[in-house]
Design an enzyme around this catalytic site. Structure first.
Site, short mmCIF file in Angstrom:
data_model
loop_
_atom_site.label_atom_id
_atom_site.label_comp_id
_atom_site.label_asym_id
_atom_site.label_seq_id
_atom_site.Cartn_x
_atom_site.Cartn_y
_atom_site.Cartn_z
CD GLN A 1 3.81 18.37 9.43
OE1 GLN A 1 3.49 19.40 8.90
NE2 GLN A 1 3.45 18.08 10.68
CB SER B 1 -6.47 23.34 14.64
OG SER B 1 -5.52 22.75 15.49
NE ARG B 2 -6.37 24.19 7.61
CZ ARG B 2 -5.07 23.90 7.55
NH1 ARG B 2 -4.62 22.74 7.92
NH2 ARG B 2 -4.21 24.81 7.11
NE ARG C 1 -10.68 14.37 23.03
CZ ARG C 1 -10.93 13.31 22.24
NH1 ARG C 1 -10.26 12.19 22.40
NH2 ARG C 1 -11.85 13.37 21.30
CG HIS D 1 -2.23 19.83 19.21
ND1 HIS D 1 -3.43 20.38 18.88
CD2 HIS D 1 -1.41 20.01 18.14
CE1 HIS D 1 -3.36 20.90 17.66
NE2 HIS D 1 -2.15 20.70 17.19
O1 PAF Z 1 1.83 20.06 11.92
C1 PAF Z 1 1.86 21.26 12.21
O2 PAF Z 1 1.11 21.75 13.05
C2 PAF Z 1 2.85 22.17 11.49
O3 PAF Z 1 3.00 21.80 10.16
C3 PAF Z 1 4.22 22.25 12.22
C4 PAF Z 1 4.91 20.89 12.22
C5 PAF Z 1 4.03 22.74 13.63
C6 PAF Z 1 5.13 23.23 11.47
O4 PAF Z 1 4.59 24.50 11.42
#
Ligand code: PAF
Length: 281
Positions: free
Chosen positions: A153, A186-187, A35, A37
């Protein structure tokens, strides 16, 4: 929904959309969608006429001994979810399509990528910024959408876009959580039932810290409380707990005067979970 496995195929469709005057949003993912994503996809749909999602487990951002081989994958399920969500195109390339033999160029931010998670996972963010740059160049979106859960990130990608004058906008979307507070990842499927139950300690600590931040506590005392609260859980192997300036990720130790972000990395067995919360004094 179109499924593209080559760069040329994505470019052709994006060119057609642009010729028709349509804008394009990109949602980069590593698949095994949840969810969280889908919240990125919803934001993307609100921002542009066309949405492309990429699904690529990027080997460059995994270090030796990390979970590249066991990273969960289910392309059929992902494609069904994206189709239901009304995504226009999915870029699902092979490793060779993204990294043809002989490639020599990497993209790297410096200070931001070497602190925090960058210390635990040396080279990780270099892999992220390299693949994200490639995805931006392949899709050439007007906007790209990332989750705030991967807070560092997101900061690094914003910095890279500024530093390299990349012509797109970056949107951050708040973390989506399970009913008990665990941040979707996802993990999470790789957690044992016992670790899954224990993992709620991350969000519990963050929510409690958010309240404590309003009491005039210093950043160092708050950090110490969060670390001790997590370490008191015998299943949680604390890797890092930091409080940083929410805008710059600069260290802070005195009284909280501006929004700060609490960043956690905690291992449960072999699974490294991260979570974050922006707190305001
Ligand atoms: O956040 C993620 O899933 C990854 O780090 C990304 C941004 C798709 C890059 O591979």
């Amino acid at each position: 929904m179109q499924v593209f496995t080559t760069k040329a195929a994505v470019r052709d469709s994006v060119r057609d959309w642009r010729a028709a005057g349509q804008s394009v949003a990109l949602v980069p993912t590593m698949g095994y969608l949840h969810r969280g994503h889908m919240a990125l996809v919803e934001r993307a749909k609100a921002q542009a006429d066309r949405v492309v999602t990429s699904i690529f487990v990027n080997p460059l951002q995994f270090g030796p001994g990390e979970d590249l081989a066991t990273y969960p994958r289910d392309a059929d399920r992902d494609l069904a979810m994206l189709r239901d969500a009304g995504v226009d195109g999915v870029f699902l390339p092979s490793v060779e399509e993204v990294y043809p033999p002989g490639a020599q160029t990497i993209v790297e931010t410096t200070d931001l990528a070497r602190m925090l998670i960058g210390k635990l996972r040396p080279g990780h963010f270099r892999g992220v910024t390299t693949v994200v740059t490639k995805l931006f160049n392949i899709v050439q979106p007007d906007v790209a959408v990332f989750g705030e859960k991967d807070y560092q990130q997101l900061c690094i990608i914003r910095q890279m876009v500024r530093d390299l004058d990349m012509p797109l906008r970056i949107e951050g979307v708040p973390t989506v959580r399970e009913a008990d507070g665990l941040a979707l990842s996802s993990r999470n499927v790789r957690l044992t039932p016992e670790d899954r139950a224990a993992a709620v300690i991350l969000s519990q600590s963050l929510f409690a810290a958010e309240e404590m931040a309003k009491t005039g506590i210093t950043a160092s005392r708050l950090r110490a409380w969060v670390a001790a609260n997590i370490q008191a859980n015998p299943r949680a192997d604390l890797q890092s707990a930091d409080i940083r300036d929410a805008a710059t990720l600069a260290s802070i130790s005195g009284p909280l005067q501006r929004p700060a972000v609490i960043l956690l990395a905690v291992r449960f067995g072999k699974v490294l979970l991260i979570d974050q919360r922006v707190v305001t004094p």
